[in-house]
Design a protein around this motif. Structure first.
Motif, PDB file in Angstrom:
ATOM      1  N   LEU A 174      61.917  -5.501  19.719  1.00 33.49           N
ATOM      2  CA  LEU A 174      62.276  -5.955  21.000  1.00 33.49           C
ATOM      3  C   LEU A 174      63.949  -5.437  21.143  1.00 33.49           C
ATOM      4  O   LEU A 174      64.613  -5.363  20.134  1.00 33.49           O
ATOM      5  N   GLU A 175      64.299  -5.042  22.319  1.00 36.22           N
ATOM      6  CA  GLU A 175      65.469  -4.325  22.510  1.00 36.22           C
ATOM      7  C   GLU A 175      66.250  -5.648  23.453  1.00 36.22           C
ATOM      8  O   GLU A 175      65.591  -5.994  24.547  1.00 36.22           O
ATOM      9  N   CYS A 176      67.617  -5.728  23.025  1.00 32.30           N
ATOM     10  CA  CYS A 176      68.090  -6.961  23.854  1.00 32.30           C
ATOM     11  C   CYS A 176      68.580  -6.315  25.179  1.00 32.30           C
ATOM     12  O   CYS A 176      68.877  -5.225  25.427  1.00 32.30           O
ATOM     13  N   CYS A 177      68.559  -7.417  26.041  1.00 32.28           N
ATOM     14  CA  CYS A 177      68.904  -7.192  27.694  1.00 32.28           C
ATOM     15  C   CYS A 177      70.254  -7.919  27.918  1.00 32.28           C
ATOM     16  O   CYS A 177      70.175  -9.072  27.590  1.00 32.28           O
ATOM     17  N   TYR A 178      71.325  -7.343  28.600  1.00 38.42           N
ATOM     18  CA  TYR A 178      72.234  -7.927  29.057  1.00 38.42           C
ATOM     19  C   TYR A 178      72.365  -7.784  30.669  1.00 38.42           C
ATOM     20  O   TYR A 178      72.102  -6.816  31.123  1.00 38.42           O
ATOM     21  N   ASP A 179      73.417  -8.888  31.310  1.00 48.46           N
ATOM     22  CA  ASP A 179      73.214  -8.838  32.682  1.00 48.46           C
ATOM     23  C   ASP A 179      74.038  -7.777  33.140  1.00 48.46           C
ATOM     24  O   ASP A 179      74.863  -7.022  32.343  1.00 48.46           O
ATOM     25  N   ALA A 180      74.122  -7.512  34.336  1.00 49.19           N
ATOM     26  CA  ALA A 180      74.694  -6.305  35.046  1.00 49.19           C
ATOM     27  C   ALA A 180      76.386  -6.158  34.715  1.00 49.19           C
ATOM     28  O   ALA A 180      76.672  -5.346  34.364  1.00 49.19           O
ATOM     29  N   ALA A 181      76.972  -7.259  34.518  1.00 42.31           N
ATOM     30  CA  ALA A 181      78.369  -7.244  34.589  1.00 42.31           C
ATOM     31  C   ALA A 181      78.585  -6.797  32.863  1.00 42.31           C
ATOM     32  O   ALA A 181      79.790  -6.147  33.048  1.00 42.31           O
ATOM     33  N   ALA A 182      77.687  -7.093  32.008  1.00 42.38           N
ATOM     34  CA  ALA A 182      78.142  -6.416  30.880  1.00 42.38           C
ATOM     35  C   ALA A 182      78.059  -5.026  30.546  1.00 42.38           C
ATOM     36  O   ALA A 182      78.678  -4.407  29.898  1.00 42.38           O
ATOM     37  N   LYS A 188      79.751 -17.675  19.079  1.00 42.77           N
ATOM     38  CA  LYS A 188      78.954 -18.084  19.954  1.00 42.77           C
ATOM     39  C   LYS A 188      78.009 -17.140  20.530  1.00 42.77           C
ATOM     40  O   LYS A 188      78.357 -15.946  20.455  1.00 42.77           O
ATOM     41  N   MET A 189      76.707 -17.412  20.931  1.00 45.24           N
ATOM     42  CA  MET A 189      76.118 -16.234  21.627  1.00 45.24           C
ATOM     43  C   MET A 189      76.662 -15.760  22.958  1.00 45.24           C
ATOM     44  O   MET A 189      77.131 -16.452  23.660  1.00 45.24           O
ATOM     45  N   ASN A 190      76.485 -14.495  23.173  1.00 46.52           N
ATOM     46  CA  ASN A 190      76.861 -13.830  24.393  1.00 46.52           C
ATOM     47  C   ASN A 190      76.198 -14.562  25.802  1.00 46.52           C
ATOM     48  O   ASN A 190      75.002 -14.381  25.608  1.00 46.52           O
ATOM     49  N   PRO A 191      76.927 -15.012  26.363  1.00 40.79           N
ATOM     50  CA  PRO A 191      76.260 -15.507  27.876  1.00 40.79           C
ATOM     51  C   PRO A 191      75.727 -14.377  28.581  1.00 40.79           C
ATOM     52  O   PRO A 191      74.746 -14.680  29.497  1.00 40.79           O
ATOM     53  N   SER A 192      76.115 -13.206  28.329  1.00 42.86           N
ATOM     54  CA  SER A 192      75.490 -12.113  29.127  1.00 42.86           C
ATOM     55  C   SER A 192      74.089 -11.682  28.467  1.00 42.86           C
ATOM     56  O   SER A 192      73.513 -10.829  29.084  1.00 42.86           O
ATOM     57  N   LEU A 193      73.987 -12.131  27.379  1.00 43.24           N
ATOM     58  CA  LEU A 193      72.486 -11.784  26.834  1.00 43.24           C
ATOM     59  C   LEU A 193      71.423 -12.549  27.564  1.00 43.24           C
ATOM     60  O   LEU A 193      71.257 -13.622  27.900  1.00 43.24           O
TER      61      LEU A 193
END
Length: 366
Positions: free
Chosen positions: A40-48, A2-7
């Motif tokens: 493009l560079e992937c960004c993840y939420d702070a928790a990641a 699955k896709m990472n929900p933090s993305l």
């Protein structure tokens, strides 16, 4: 899988525009529209940021890639007059090259996106890797090759079930792949733009764990030397170190240096523009081609690294040195060792330097 929900999104490395998580095989739409292809560079939420190095696809299709050995080479370090030298053997990946890390993420994303085929331009390791991972994922691989594609590379792609289409030269392949991706529903496995952009950002993310593996094995080296064509590996390794820095696990970045068979990046830096064409002739086919990318320039600039040109003769001598140590490498992989001497003579490396060479692929199909 699955896709990472933090993305949380993707950020352009040129204009810093943010985009929602989706597929952008041609990079930043804004920059592309004005003729400046940009990664493009992937960004993840702070928790990641507090966890292991995040990747876009969780539990991807795998053939056992990653966790490659890192060999200390004290004899080579002594002969080069540097402090420490390690060989990061990406040749130990399932199909024999670093490309497997990218293929695992990219092919997995293709399947999650509902694609049934992946299209790519490659006459070597990327084509073999994508063909293998497409076979594992139940997808069709359409690979555009050059007519001088090494026979063993061609045969490996075909054994994995890839459909091959041959062209006279490297650039001639890209319109074919563009048509498959833009008009026939194929998922992009490589760049097809000219001037080029990096490969799909979700795929390039697959190289980030190399940084963590190096850190675990030898700490933070002063320098990492990376054979480079259009910079997916160089940029992906940089992203891994950047994450480690931002998460507080390291206090400085290693310098990343790009090895190429003739001057492209140095000329692009001098021009202030990665969109030029700088052709040359080389047997180092895995890092050949007359183009470079903005992501390569950014990886060098942000890490304070430099480009290094290594001739075929220099790469061949380094290849023989590695063979005498029992290590079979592709010519372009061995060029990383030849770069050590060049950087030492230029004063970039010294007796205190700790250096990692990325051995990108083995010599089985060279």
């Amino acid at each position: 899988m699955k896709m990472n929900p933090s993305l949380s999104g993707l950020r352009c490395i040129r204009c810093a525009n943010l985009w929602l998580p989706d597929d952008y095989p041609e990079g930043c739409p804004t920059c592309l529209a004005i003729g400046h292809p940009a990664t493009l560079e992937c960004c993840y939420d702070a928790a990641a940021a507090d966890n292991d190095i995040p990747l876009p696809v969780l539990a991807p299709v795998t053939l056992g890639e990653g966790a490659t050995p890192q060999l200390e080479a004290m004899d080579l370090a002594a002969s080069e007059g540097i402090g420490q030298l390690w060989l990061k053997c990406e040749s130990a990946n399932p199909t024999g090259s670093h490309k497997d890390r990218m293929a695992a993420q990219l092919v997995s994303r293709a399947r999650l996106a509902g694609a049934t085929r992946v299209a790519a331009a490659s006459s070597g390791n990327a084509g073999v890797s994508l063909a293998a991972y497409c076979a594992a994922a139940g997808l069709q691989a359409d690979i555009a090759i050059t007519r001088n594609c090494p026979p063993l590379q061609r045969e490996a792609m075909q054994r994995f079930g890839a459909k091959l289409t041959a062209f006279e030269d490297s650039l001639a392949r890209w319109p074919h792949v563009s048509d498959l991706c833009r008009n026939q529903g194929a998922f992009a496995g490589t760049n097809y733009l000219n001037p080029p952009v990096g490969t799909h950002p979700y795929g390039v993310e697959g190289y980030k764990p190399i940084a963590q593996e190096i850190l675990d094995d030898c700490g933070t080296p002063t320098d990492i030397i990376v054979p480079t064509a259009r910079g997916d590996l160089l940029w992906g390794i940089f992203l891994g170190w950047q994450h480690l820095l931002q998460s507080g696990r390291i206090t400085r970045l290693p310098r990343l240096h790009a090895v190429e068979p003739y001057a492209r990046l140095s000329r692009a830096r001098a021009a202030g523009d990665a969109r030029g064409q700088w052709e040359g002739v080389t047997d180092q086919y895995s890092i050949a081609g007359g183009t470079c990318t903005l992501q390569s320039l950014e990886a060098l600039s942000r890490s304070d690294g430099v480009p290094v040109e290594i001739s075929d003769a220099g790469a061949a001598q380094a290849q023989q040195r590695l063979e005498r140590r029992g290590l079979s490498t592709e010519l372009s992989s061995a060029a990383a060792l030849a770069a050590v001497s060049r950087l030492r003579r230029a004063g970039v490396l010294d007796a205190e330097s700790s250096v990692v060479l990325i051995v990108t692929s083995d010599g089985r199909r060279g």
